[in-house]
Design an enzyme around this catalytic site. Structure first.
Site, PDB file in Angstrom:
ATOM      1  CD  GLN A 270      49.743  68.134  83.474  1.00  0.00           C
ATOM      2  OE1 GLN A 270      48.601  67.724  83.330  1.00  0.00           O
ATOM      3  NE2 GLN A 270      50.164  68.639  84.622  1.00  0.00           N
TER       4      GLN A 270
ATOM      5  CB  SER B 100      47.763  61.479  93.441  1.00  0.00           C
ATOM      6  OG  SER B 100      46.594  61.603  92.658  1.00  0.00           O
TER       7      SER B 100
ATOM      8  CG  HIS C 151      48.594  70.340  94.605  1.00  0.00           C
ATOM      9  ND1 HIS C 151      47.758  69.435  95.185  1.00  0.00           N
ATOM     10  CD2 HIS C 151      48.408  70.215  93.265  1.00  0.00           C
ATOM     11  CE1 HIS C 151      47.081  68.774  94.250  1.00  0.00           C
ATOM     12  NE2 HIS C 151      47.463  69.221  93.074  1.00  0.00           N
TER      13      HIS C 151
HETATM   14  P1  AMP Z   1      46.713  68.456  89.589  1.00  0.00           P
HETATM   15  O1  AMP Z   1      45.967  69.237  90.626  1.00  0.00           O
HETATM   16  O2  AMP Z   1      46.725  66.990  89.825  1.00  0.00           O
HETATM   17  O3  AMP Z   1      46.328  68.839  88.181  1.00  0.00           O
HETATM   18  O4  AMP Z   1      48.238  68.896  89.728  1.00  0.00           O
HETATM   19  C1  AMP Z   1      48.614  70.246  89.644  1.00  0.00           C
HETATM   20  C2  AMP Z   1      50.109  70.311  89.575  1.00  0.00           C
HETATM   21  O5  AMP Z   1      50.673  69.722  90.735  1.00  0.00           O
HETATM   22  C3  AMP Z   1      50.702  69.570  88.362  1.00  0.00           C
HETATM   23  O6  AMP Z   1      51.782  70.302  87.840  1.00  0.00           O
HETATM   24  C4  AMP Z   1      51.169  68.271  89.002  1.00  0.00           C
HETATM   25  O7  AMP Z   1      52.231  67.660  88.286  1.00  0.00           O
HETATM   26  C5  AMP Z   1      51.617  68.747  90.353  1.00  0.00           C
HETATM   27  N1  AMP Z   1      51.641  67.648  91.303  1.00  0.00           N
HETATM   28  C6  AMP Z   1      50.595  66.849  91.657  1.00  0.00           C
HETATM   29  N2  AMP Z   1      51.026  65.904  92.514  1.00  0.00           N
HETATM   30  C7  AMP Z   1      52.352  66.103  92.699  1.00  0.00           C
HETATM   31  C8  AMP Z   1      53.367  65.433  93.442  1.00  0.00           C
HETATM   32  N3  AMP Z   1      53.108  64.359  94.159  1.00  0.00           N
HETATM   33  N4  AMP Z   1      54.630  65.919  93.376  1.00  0.00           N
HETATM   34  C9  AMP Z   1      54.909  67.004  92.600  1.00  0.00           C
HETATM   35  N5  AMP Z   1      54.006  67.663  91.882  1.00  0.00           N
HETATM   36  C10 AMP Z   1      52.742  67.223  91.925  1.00  0.00           C
END
Ligand code: AMP
Length: 284
Positions: free
Chosen positions: A152, A184, A34
């Site tokens: 997504q 993640s 993030h």
């Molecule tokens: P989330 O909180 O999981 O909904 O993710 C929020 C944003 O962060 C989304 O655009 C995800 O694709 C991005 N994101 C989450 N994990 C990663 C990662 N390991 N590398 C790059 N972007 C990420």
């Protein structure tokens, strides 16, 4: 850095910001992945707004929603260390996002009917609805999304293009732990043995990429390498492994540059996704 918990306070704070705005939508429990989006947003725009909202309508499994990790205080601390460009955090209540009587949804057909769309019915409808709400509320010039959630990202790019939304979608590369696991928020739910087993996901994708680089183009062969590697481990239940066109996400038979290898698997009860681009030169 301001923290706004209501739409009213967001609108007031937003009106005070001059120059360009980049939005980074998240569900919180922030990690380096993030923060890499936040840094990219800081390079793009004068001010960054980070939204933190665990969006119930994109969860097709109530247990997954209940187990989703949350820690707003910790998230705010991490963002405070991230530089002065983070002007505000928007952490709305459920009521602000979906007040009683709310009855509108936004849905991209086609791109949402493959891969995750098959395994998580309704998921992308929830995503595109909340992202539309956030874009309308924040009115950013840019919105940054990670390639970690590659489908997504494609769904949102399609929505923004179809609806002529006046925002530029910025792609951020997938960030991995040193040992290869895609970062993640859900990784915190992995028990030690499952954390160990989870390394096989990126390793298996890497095996398929290596095979592609030796000249193999048959998708069935590329998938077989991944399936065999993951079948070895009783903690891993593969949901799907697909090779898809990098734009349409349609399955293909013979792989080409910039196609995507995408997988989802349950690892010790935690659902993980990962993907890589098929590319001759790029290092994994
Ligand atoms: P989330 O909180 O999981 O909904 O993710 C929020 C944003 O962060 C989304 O655009 C995800 O694709 C991005 N994101 C989450 N994990 C990663 C990662 N390991 N590398 C790059 N972007 C990420």
């Amino acid at each position: 850095m301001l923290v706004c918990n209501t739409l009213k306070s967001l609108r007031e704070a937003r009106a005070e910001l001059s120059g360009t705005i980049a939005l980074v939508p998240t569900m919180g429990y922030l990690h380096e992945g993030h923060l890499s989006l936040v840094r990219l947003a800081s390079e793009k725009a004068d001010h960054v707004i980070v939204s933190i909202f665990v969006n119930p309508i994109q969860f097709n499994n109530q247990d997954d929603l209940a187990k989703y990790p949350r820690d707003l205080d910790r998230d705010i601390e991490l963002l405070e260390q991230c530089g002065t460009k983070v002007a505000l955090v928007f952490a709305p209540t459920l009521f602000d996002m979906y007040p009683p009587g709310f009855q509108t949804s936004v849905e991209v057909s086609g791109l949402n009917s493959v891969l995750e769309g098959i395994h998580r019915p309704g998921h992308f409808k929830g995503v595109t609805t909340v992202v539309t709400l956030l874009l309308n509320m924040v009115q950013p010039h840019y919105a940054v999304f990670g390639e970690k959630d590659f489908q997504q990202l494609r769904v949102i790019e399609q929505m923004v293009s179809d609806l002529r939304m006046s925002v530029e979608i910025v792609r951020a590369p997938l960030m991995r732990e040193k040992d290869g696991l895609a970062m993640s928020s859900r990784n915190v739910n992995l028990a030690p043995e499952a954390r160990e087993a989870s390394l096989k996901l990126s390793a298996a994708l890497n095996d398929a990429l290596s095979l592609y680089r030796t000249g193999e183009r048959m998708v069935s062969e590329l998938k077989r390498v991944v399936e065999e590697r993951l079948a070895e481990d009783p903690l891993i239940q593969l949901e799907y492994i697909e090779v898809a066109d990098g734009v349409s996400l349609e399955s293909i038979v013979s792989a080409k540059e910039n196609d995507r290898l995408l997988l989802a698997a349950m690892v010790g009860g935690v659902r993980l996704i990962d993907n890589i681009a098929l590319h001759i030169e790029r290092d994994f």
